[in-house]
Enzyme design. Structure first.
Site, PDB file in Angstrom:
ATOM      1  N   GLU A 118      70.948 -31.391 -56.324  1.00 49.88           N
ATOM      2  CA  GLU A 118      69.965 -30.810 -55.405  1.00 49.88           C
ATOM      3  C   GLU A 118      69.282 -31.966 -54.669  1.00 49.88           C
ATOM      4  O   GLU A 118      68.702 -32.850 -55.297  1.00 49.88           O
ATOM      5  CB  GLU A 118      68.927 -30.003 -56.196  1.00 49.88           C
ATOM      6  N   CYS A 177      63.240 -24.022 -52.340  1.00 51.79           N
ATOM      7  CA  CYS A 177      64.292 -23.779 -53.336  1.00 51.79           C
ATOM      8  C   CYS A 177      65.401 -22.946 -52.708  1.00 51.79           C
ATOM      9  O   CYS A 177      66.508 -22.878 -53.231  1.00 51.79           O
ATOM     10  CB  CYS A 177      63.729 -23.085 -54.565  1.00 51.79           C
ATOM     11  N   LYS A 189      48.829 -24.014 -64.690  1.00 49.14           N
ATOM     12  CA  LYS A 189      48.965 -25.472 -64.569  1.00 49.14           C
ATOM     13  C   LYS A 189      49.667 -25.737 -63.244  1.00 49.14           C
ATOM     14  O   LYS A 189      50.890 -25.696 -63.131  1.00 49.14           O
ATOM     15  CB  LYS A 189      49.809 -26.000 -65.737  1.00 49.14           C
ATOM     16  N   SER A 221      62.116 -27.750 -61.250  1.00 47.78           N
ATOM     17  CA  SER A 221      63.493 -28.267 -61.267  1.00 47.78           C
ATOM     18  C   SER A 221      64.262 -27.736 -62.483  1.00 47.78           C
ATOM     19  O   SER A 221      63.666 -27.312 -63.473  1.00 47.78           O
ATOM     20  CB  SER A 221      63.454 -29.796 -61.318  1.00 47.78           C
ATOM     21  N   PHE A 234      55.594 -28.319 -56.633  1.00 50.75           N
ATOM     22  CA  PHE A 234      54.799 -28.797 -55.491  1.00 50.75           C
ATOM     23  C   PHE A 234      55.133 -28.092 -54.186  1.00 50.75           C
ATOM     24  O   PHE A 234      54.357 -28.127 -53.243  1.00 50.75           O
ATOM     25  CB  PHE A 234      55.011 -30.316 -55.301  1.00 50.75           C
ATOM     26  N   GLU A 239      50.698 -31.238 -60.038  1.00 46.80           N
ATOM     27  CA  GLU A 239      49.709 -32.320 -59.932  1.00 46.80           C
ATOM     28  C   GLU A 239      49.807 -33.027 -58.579  1.00 46.80           C
ATOM     29  O   GLU A 239      48.947 -33.820 -58.221  1.00 46.80           O
ATOM     30  CB  GLU A 239      49.885 -33.314 -61.084  1.00 46.80           C
TER      31      GLU A 239
HETATM   32  P1  NAD Z   1      59.306 -30.312 -61.249  1.00 42.37           P
HETATM   33  O1  NAD Z   1      60.259 -29.699 -62.202  1.00 42.37           O
HETATM   34  O2  NAD Z   1      59.273 -31.797 -61.127  1.00 42.37           O
HETATM   35  O3  NAD Z   1      57.795 -29.882 -61.621  1.00 42.37           O
HETATM   36  C1  NAD Z   1      57.478 -28.527 -61.858  1.00 42.37           C
HETATM   37  C2  NAD Z   1      56.299 -28.485 -62.840  1.00 42.37           C
HETATM   38  O4  NAD Z   1      56.704 -29.067 -64.092  1.00 42.37           O
HETATM   39  C3  NAD Z   1      55.085 -29.265 -62.356  1.00 42.37           C
HETATM   40  O5  NAD Z   1      53.928 -28.506 -62.625  1.00 42.37           O
HETATM   41  C4  NAD Z   1      55.137 -30.547 -63.177  1.00 42.37           C
HETATM   42  O6  NAD Z   1      53.867 -31.074 -63.465  1.00 42.37           O
HETATM   43  C5  NAD Z   1      55.819 -30.126 -64.462  1.00 42.37           C
HETATM   44  N1  NAD Z   1      56.639 -31.211 -65.045  1.00 42.37           N
HETATM   45  C6  NAD Z   1      57.213 -32.255 -64.390  1.00 42.37           C
HETATM   46  N2  NAD Z   1      57.920 -33.015 -65.252  1.00 42.37           N
HETATM   47  C7  NAD Z   1      57.802 -32.429 -66.457  1.00 42.37           C
HETATM   48  C8  NAD Z   1      58.323 -32.750 -67.759  1.00 42.37           C
HETATM   49  N3  NAD Z   1      59.094 -33.813 -67.957  1.00 42.37           N
HETATM   50  N4  NAD Z   1      58.014 -31.918 -68.778  1.00 42.37           N
HETATM   51  C9  NAD Z   1      57.240 -30.839 -68.592  1.00 42.37           C
HETATM   52  N5  NAD Z   1      56.711 -30.506 -67.378  1.00 42.37           N
HETATM   53  C10 NAD Z   1      56.985 -31.293 -66.338  1.00 42.37           C
HETATM   54  O7  NAD Z   1      59.575 -29.615 -59.837  1.00 42.37           O
HETATM   55  P2  NAD Z   1      58.960 -29.980 -58.422  1.00 42.37           P
HETATM   56  O8  NAD Z   1      59.564 -31.263 -57.961  1.00 42.37           O
HETATM   57  O9  NAD Z   1      57.487 -29.845 -58.445  1.00 42.37           O
HETATM   58  O10 NAD Z   1      59.517 -28.754 -57.533  1.00 42.37           O
HETATM   59  C11 NAD Z   1      60.768 -28.770 -56.930  1.00 42.37           C
HETATM   60  C12 NAD Z   1      61.793 -28.026 -57.751  1.00 42.37           C
HETATM   61  O11 NAD Z   1      61.390 -26.676 -57.950  1.00 42.37           O
HETATM   62  C13 NAD Z   1      63.144 -27.940 -57.065  1.00 42.37           C
HETATM   63  O12 NAD Z   1      64.148 -28.158 -58.021  1.00 42.37           O
HETATM   64  C14 NAD Z   1      63.197 -26.497 -56.553  1.00 42.37           C
HETATM   65  O13 NAD Z   1      64.488 -25.986 -56.381  1.00 42.37           O
HETATM   66  C15 NAD Z   1      62.463 -25.791 -57.647  1.00 42.37           C
HETATM   67  N6  NAD Z   1      61.951 -24.505 -57.207  1.00 42.37           N
HETATM   68  C16 NAD Z   1      62.572 -23.388 -57.672  1.00 42.37           C
HETATM   69  C17 NAD Z   1      62.143 -22.136 -57.252  1.00 42.37           C
HETATM   70  C18 NAD Z   1      62.822 -20.891 -57.733  1.00 42.37           C
HETATM   71  O14 NAD Z   1      62.249 -19.831 -57.615  1.00 42.37           O
HETATM   72  N7  NAD Z   1      64.018 -20.961 -58.290  1.00 42.37           N
HETATM   73  C19 NAD Z   1      61.062 -22.025 -56.368  1.00 42.37           C
HETATM   74  C20 NAD Z   1      60.448 -23.200 -55.928  1.00 42.37           C
HETATM   75  C21 NAD Z   1      60.897 -24.439 -56.360  1.00 42.37           C
END
Ligand code: NAD
Length: 509
Positions: free
Chosen positions: A393, A293, A185, A238, A161, A188
């Site tokens: 985090e 991130c 994808k 994450s 997000f 959401e």
């Molecule tokens: P998230 O892991 O909750 O969601 C990421 C994606 O995974 C979304 O599209 C979501 O719909 C999907 N998802 C969520 N739960 C899932 C599950 N149980 N099984 C399969 N798919 C699932 O992450 P977020 O809260 O949207 O974003 C923040 C995180 O992203 C932070 O941890 C941040 O550090 C990380 N991030 C990392 C980078 C990088 O390049 N390393 C860049 C941006 C963000």
């Protein structure tokens, strides 16, 4: 100039569409989620959780389109990227407003989110040289060797997000310009601005089926990770979900890059430029409400720099917490009430575990936006490495401060943390900087740069708990990720050449 669907201007709530085979279509699902403005709780639209049939249809459309798209001349693919960068530039401010409304970040930051993605599209315009193979003439008598970088097939991207423009643009432009087709994808939680960019991609000339979009959560992600026709998965999010995606897709034979969570440190040396350093730390820790991130989570104050803390806290107090679209806002809301509750819980844990709260953002009130998910800048000192506030985090505007005596102690501390996304060093000494860059085990290192995100000619990296998979998004690594290297060894005979004798050795000559 063609208009794009602007959910902010629509006279009814937007139902986000799926993109399947070049058509924006309504989902037939019964499961929908509201898209909510984090500053006001106003519902901006709703997003479908696509059905299995819809996801399969999107993948099938990408699979069908691959045959023709992969044969499309590279210049034609590149010209679509040239057009796309032009269209993004034209619509950037309009998209930024939507991005701020659905994500919460300030307008300036939303424009930055788009700009950093746009730079990847610009880089994709160099695909002619980026996808060029290698050639060595004469590896044996009359024998040459060369490589081809061929597209893989259908690739998929799953995005978080916090950068709804930049991260989708890390993925689909590079994947499709290499000759692949793609299923995206988006998060959401804030898919509206992503969909505006997708619409621009179609306007730029991306053919039907080359780019598809499905929405949803775990079920959609798991289907993408296990579907036979998908060859590669790019994931950003994450660490918990990224590890699951890496394992599941890997078990199903896919190439995977999983860019994950972080706990970024800055090491501040006594010879650093004090004011520049304090300004940089405040911006990196609290900008974008700490939801980057690469946000700064831990300041490691070396030696006498611990005496700078009071001044640092005063600077943090000057930041304005407000809705992202209000002028002069420094810190917007976090994405959701759930995210806010999590940040508050972690701050509470810091207090309970004995850290000293120098600045408390828990009770911040924003006039006119009383319902917003706001957390003000929060600073802890006397943090130890066993506290939750250090280990987890936070993804909010919270900074932990740890004081150490030497550079060696600071390096050991950073290297012992399970995450390895970004780190900054503040010093005026080249020798200190060189020791640090050599010894630190972190993907992105900034020297007097608080958020060292690489520009698109390089690749976004990461080590240990922040990344799984060898190749990162964008830059040269993205071309390697989205292509298969084929090595050709060839010999051509002159018509006049006599048959030689049978050769049973492996010697080419
Ligand atoms: P998230 O892991 O909750 O969601 C990421 C994606 O995974 C979304 O599209 C979501 O719909 C999907 N998802 C969520 N739960 C899932 C599950 N149980 N099984 C399969 N798919 C699932 O992450 P977020 O809260 O949207 O974003 C923040 C995180 O992203 C932070 O941890 C941040 O550090 C990380 N991030 C990392 C980078 C990088 O390049 N390393 C860049 C941006 C963000």
């Amino acid at each position: 100039m063609n208009a794009i669907h602007n959910p902010m201007l629509a006279n009814q709530l937007t139902s986000v569409k799926l993109l399947i085979n070049g058509e924006f279509v309504d989902s037939k699902t019964t499961e929908w989620q509201d898209i909510v403005n984090p500053a006001t709780q106003e519902v901006l639209g709703k997003v479908p959780f696509a059905t299995t049939e819809e996801i399969n249809a999107a993948i099938a459309s990408a699979q069908n389109a691959f045959a023709s798209w992969s044969q499309t001349p590279i210049q034609a693919r590149m010209r679509i990227m040239l057009k796309l960068q032009e269209l993004i530039r034209i619509h950037a401010k309009e998209i930024a407003k939507v991005l701020t409304a659905e994500q919460g970040k300030t307008l300036a930051d939303a424009e930055g989110d788009i700009q950093r993605g746009l730079e990847v599209v610009e880089h994709a315009c160099s695909i002619g040289t980026l996808q060029m193979g290698e050639y060595v003439e004469g590896v044996a008598r009359g024998v040459d060797s060369y490589t081809l970088q061929q597209p893989l097939g259908v690739c998929a991207g799953i995005t978080p997000f916090n950068f709804p423009a930049m991260i989708p643009l890390w993925m689909f432009p590079m994947a499709i310009v290499c000759g692949n087709t793609f299923v995206l994808k988006p998060s959401e939680q804030d898919p509206l601005s992503t969909m505006m960019l997708v619409e621009l991609a179609l306007q730029a000339g991306v053919p039907a089926g080359v780019l598809n979009v499905v929405h949803g959560g775990k079920e959609v992600v798991d289907l993408l990770c296990t579907h036979n026709d998908i060859k590669a998965i790019s994931f950003v999010g994450s660490t918990a979900v990224g590890t699951h995606v890496y394992n599941l897709a890997g078990q199903h034979g896919k190439r995977v890059q999983s860019m994950m969570g972080a706990k970024n440190h800055a090491v501040i040396m006594p010879d650093a430029n004090k004011q520049q350093t304090l300004n940089a730390l405040v911006g990196a820790a609290f900008g974008a409400a700490g939801q980057r991130c690469m946000a700064l989570s831990v300041a490691v104050m070396v030696g006498e720099t611990k005496n700078w803390l009071a001044e640092f806290v005063e600077k943090a107090k000057t930041l304005s917490v407000n809705a992202g679209h209000e002028p002069n806002t420094d810190v917007g809301p976090v994405i959701s009430p759930r995210a806010k509750a999590r940040v508050i819980d972690l701050i509470n844990s810091g207090v309970e575990q004995g850290a000293q709260l120098l600045l408390d953002g828990r009770d911040v009130q924003v006039k006119g936006y009383e319902q917003g998910n706001f957390v003000g800048p929060t600073i802890f000192s006397q943090v130890s490495t066993d506290m939750r506030i250090y280990k987890e985090e936070v993804f909010g505007p919270v900074l932990a401060v740890i004081c150490v005596d030497t550079l060696e102690e600071a390096i050991a501390l950073v290297n012992a943390n399970p995450f390895g996304n970004g780190v900054g060093l503040f010093t005026q000494s080249g020798a200190t900087a060189r020791t640090f860059q050599h010894q630190i085990n972190i993907g992105q290192v900034g020297i007097n740069i608080p958020i060292p995100v690489p520009v698109p000619f390089f690749s976004f990296t990461g080590s240990r708990g922040s990344k799984l998979g060898d190749l990162g998004p964008y830059g040269k690594q993205a071309v390697q990720f989205y292509t298969q290297t084929k090595t050709i060894t060839s010999r051509w005979f002159e018509d006049s050449q006599d048959s030689g004798k049978v050769n049973t050795t492996i010697n080419l000559g």
